[in-house]
Motif scaffolding. Structure first.
Motif, PDB file in Angstrom:
ATOM      1  N   GLY A  54       0.793  -1.221   0.000  1.00 30.45           N
ATOM      2  CA  GLY A  54       0.000   0.000   0.000  1.00 30.45           C
ATOM      3  C   GLY A  54       0.822   1.265   0.000  1.00 30.45           C
ATOM      4  O   GLY A  54       0.318   2.341   0.313  1.00 30.45           O
ATOM      5  N   LEU A  55       2.090   1.151  -0.369  1.00 32.18           N
ATOM      6  CA  LEU A  55       2.984   2.312  -0.389  1.00 32.18           C
ATOM      7  C   LEU A  55       3.260   2.734  -1.831  1.00 32.18           C
ATOM      8  O   LEU A  55       3.480   1.879  -2.691  1.00 32.18           O
ATOM      9  CB  LEU A  55       4.316   1.970   0.287  1.00 32.18           C
ATOM     10  CG  LEU A  55       4.242   1.485   1.723  1.00 32.18           C
ATOM     11  CD1 LEU A  55       5.610   0.991   2.173  1.00 32.18           C
ATOM     12  CD2 LEU A  55       3.742   2.592   2.637  1.00 32.18           C
ATOM     13  N   LEU A  56       3.269   4.005  -2.058  1.00 27.82           N
ATOM     14  CA  LEU A  56       3.652   4.531  -3.355  1.00 27.82           C
ATOM     15  C   LEU A  56       4.955   5.290  -3.138  1.00 27.82           C
ATOM     16  O   LEU A  56       4.959   6.375  -2.537  1.00 27.82           O
ATOM     17  CB  LEU A  56       2.568   5.452  -3.923  1.00 27.82           C
ATOM     18  CG  LEU A  56       2.848   6.045  -5.287  1.00 27.82           C
ATOM     19  CD1 LEU A  56       3.043   4.945  -6.330  1.00 27.82           C
ATOM     20  CD2 LEU A  56       1.701   6.954  -5.711  1.00 27.82           C
ATOM     21  N   LEU A  57       6.053   4.693  -3.587  1.00 32.44           N
ATOM     22  CA  LEU A  57       7.355   5.311  -3.379  1.00 32.44           C
ATOM     23  C   LEU A  57       7.595   6.386  -4.424  1.00 32.44           C
ATOM     24  O   LEU A  57       7.410   6.150  -5.617  1.00 32.44           O
ATOM     25  CB  LEU A  57       8.465   4.261  -3.459  1.00 32.44           C
ATOM     26  CG  LEU A  57       8.409   3.125  -2.433  1.00 32.44           C
ATOM     27  CD1 LEU A  57       9.586   2.176  -2.654  1.00 32.44           C
ATOM     28  CD2 LEU A  57       8.407   3.663  -1.022  1.00 32.44           C
ATOM     29  N   GLY A  58       7.998   7.557  -3.960  1.00 32.59           N
ATOM     30  CA  GLY A  58       8.360   8.635  -4.863  1.00 32.59           C
ATOM     31  C   GLY A  58       9.793   8.478  -5.332  1.00 32.59           C
ATOM     32  O   GLY A  58      10.518   7.569  -4.895  1.00 32.59           O
ATOM     33  N   ASN A  59      10.213   9.348  -6.213  1.00 33.93           N
ATOM     34  CA  ASN A  59      11.576   9.330  -6.722  1.00 33.93           C
ATOM     35  C   ASN A  59      12.572   9.353  -5.567  1.00 33.93           C
ATOM     36  O   ASN A  59      12.524  10.242  -4.724  1.00 33.93           O
ATOM     37  CB  ASN A  59      11.807  10.554  -7.616  1.00 33.93           C
ATOM     38  CG  ASN A  59      12.286  10.176  -8.977  1.00 33.93           C
ATOM     39  OD1 ASN A  59      12.469   9.005  -9.283  1.00 33.93           O
ATOM     40  ND2 ASN A  59      12.480  11.170  -9.822  1.00 33.93           N
ATOM     41  N   GLY A  60      13.458   8.369  -5.522  1.00 36.34           N
ATOM     42  CA  GLY A  60      14.489   8.311  -4.494  1.00 36.34           C
ATOM     43  C   GLY A  60      14.030   7.700  -3.168  1.00 36.34           C
ATOM     44  O   GLY A  60      14.857   7.483  -2.292  1.00 36.34           O
ATOM     45  N   GLU A  61      12.741   7.461  -3.014  1.00 40.01           N
ATOM     46  CA  GLU A  61      12.252   6.834  -1.773  1.00 40.01           C
ATOM     47  C   GLU A  61      12.492   5.338  -1.839  1.00 40.01           C
ATOM     48  O   GLU A  61      12.509   4.745  -2.912  1.00 40.01           O
ATOM     49  CB  GLU A  61      10.773   7.107  -1.568  1.00 40.01           C
ATOM     50  CG  GLU A  61      10.472   8.549  -1.245  1.00 40.01           C
ATOM     51  CD  GLU A  61       8.985   8.768  -0.980  1.00 40.01           C
ATOM     52  OE1 GLU A  61       8.678   9.512  -0.035  1.00 40.01           O
ATOM     53  OE2 GLU A  61       8.153   8.196  -1.719  1.00 40.01           O
ATOM     54  N   ARG A  62      12.696   4.757  -0.655  1.00 39.29           N
ATOM     55  CA  ARG A  62      13.004   3.334  -0.565  1.00 39.29           C
ATOM     56  C   ARG A  62      11.986   2.636   0.320  1.00 39.29           C
ATOM     57  O   ARG A  62      11.286   3.257   1.110  1.00 39.29           O
ATOM     58  CB  ARG A  62      14.404   3.143   0.030  1.00 39.29           C
ATOM     59  CG  ARG A  62      15.544   3.830  -0.739  1.00 39.29           C
ATOM     60  CD  ARG A  62      15.812   3.227  -2.108  1.00 39.29           C
ATOM     61  NE  ARG A  62      16.037   1.797  -2.095  1.00 39.29           N
ATOM     62  CZ  ARG A  62      17.162   1.185  -1.748  1.00 39.29           C
ATOM     63  NH1 ARG A  62      18.218   1.886  -1.398  1.00 39.29           N
ATOM     64  NH2 ARG A  62      17.249  -0.135  -1.787  1.00 39.29           N
ATOM     65  N   LEU A  63      11.960   1.334   0.195  1.00 38.92           N
ATOM     66  CA  LEU A  63      11.032   0.493   0.952  1.00 38.92           C
ATOM     67  C   LEU A  63      11.409   0.505   2.429  1.00 38.92           C
ATOM     68  O   LEU A  63      12.514   0.085   2.798  1.00 38.92           O
ATOM     69  CB  LEU A  63      11.079  -0.936   0.398  1.00 38.92           C
ATOM     70  CG  LEU A  63      10.135  -1.958   0.997  1.00 38.92           C
ATOM     71  CD1 LEU A  63       8.687  -1.558   0.774  1.00 38.92           C
ATOM     72  CD2 LEU A  63      10.393  -3.325   0.376  1.00 38.92           C
ATOM     73  N   PRO A  64      10.508   1.001   3.294  1.00 40.08           N
ATOM     74  CA  PRO A  64      10.819   1.029   4.728  1.00 40.08           C
ATOM     75  C   PRO A  64      10.658  -0.363   5.337  1.00 40.08           C
ATOM     76  O   PRO A  64      10.058  -1.254   4.737  1.00 40.08           O
ATOM     77  CB  PRO A  64       9.772   1.996   5.285  1.00 40.08           C
ATOM     78  CG  PRO A  64       8.619   1.885   4.350  1.00 40.08           C
ATOM     79  CD  PRO A  64       9.224   1.602   2.999  1.00 40.08           C
ATOM     80  N   PRO A  65      11.164  -0.553   6.560  1.00 38.89           N
ATOM     81  CA  PRO A  65      10.966  -1.827   7.242  1.00 38.89           C
ATOM     82  C   PRO A  65       9.475  -2.156   7.359  1.00 38.89           C
ATOM     83  O   PRO A  65       8.649  -1.256   7.528  1.00 38.89           O
ATOM     84  CB  PRO A  65      11.582  -1.611   8.629  1.00 38.89           C
ATOM     85  CG  PRO A  65      12.563  -0.498   8.419  1.00 38.89           C
ATOM     86  CD  PRO A  65      11.963   0.379   7.349  1.00 38.89           C
ATOM     87  N   ASN A  66       9.161  -3.424   7.257  1.00 40.42           N
ATOM     88  CA  ASN A  66       7.787  -3.889   7.306  1.00 40.42           C
ATOM     89  C   ASN A  66       7.266  -3.934   8.741  1.00 40.42           C
ATOM     90  O   ASN A  66       7.891  -4.246   9.659  1.00 40.42           O
ATOM     91  CB  ASN A  66       7.687  -5.265   6.660  1.00 40.42           C
ATOM     92  CG  ASN A  66       6.258  -5.666   6.385  1.00 40.42           C
ATOM     93  OD1 ASN A  66       5.350  -4.871   6.496  1.00 40.42           O
ATOM     94  ND2 ASN A  66       6.085  -6.906   6.001  1.00 40.42           N
TER      95      ASN A  66
END
Length: 152
Positions: A140-152
């Motif tokens: 359910g995350l929409l990562l923007g430019n340069g954003e990374r997957l945070p810990p679950n």
């Protein structure tokens, strides 16, 4: 064989020949890299346990990964699977992808000639980015430019 299938086969063969000409990558090199890389993954203190929980029979997995990389690099068409679906439930975040890429790059640089290593690494970076974005979206995350997957 139909003309379209023949043409597709010829294009794949020409592509594989060009990659081999440019990089010397062939199925033997792919197998060497896959086996060397996963030997490192299995012994890694961060990624090893994630794989160990899911893979008990390594030979079929290694064969499947050789088919995957042959399909990606040489367009062999040997891999028939859905890697995104397999990765969606994994308990991973950006640090795991970074570690996977670091181990992959180290393996490629040690086991392959420079042009082949560069080619493999470029593809691995694209694959990792795609998987990271897919997992983020599934959470359910929409990562923007340069954003990374945070810990679950």
């Amino acid at each position: 064989m139909s003309e379209e299938l023949s043409s597709r086969h010829e294009r794949r063969a020409a592509f594989a020949a060009q990659v081999h000409s440019d990089t010397d990558i062939d199925d033997a090199m792919i197998e060497k890299l896959v086996h060397g890389f996963y030997a490192r993954i299995r012994s890694d203190e961060v990624l090893g346990p994630i794989f160990a929980q899911r893979i008990t029979h390594w030979e079929p997995h290694l064969r499947r990964m050789c088919e995957f990389w042959s399909s990606v690099v040489l367009m062999s068409g040997r891999y028939h699977g859905q890697p995104m679906i397999k990765h969606l439930p994994l308990p991973v975040d950006a640090t795991h992808f970074d570690r996977w890429l670091m181990i992959f790059e180290t393996s490629a640089r040690e086991l392959c000639p420079p042009s082949a290593a560069d080619h493999f690494i470029k593809l691995a970076q694209r694959i990792a980015t795609s998987l990271e974005l897919g997992i983020a979206s599934n959470r359910g995350l929409l990562l923007g430019n340069g954003e990374r997957l945070p810990p679950n």
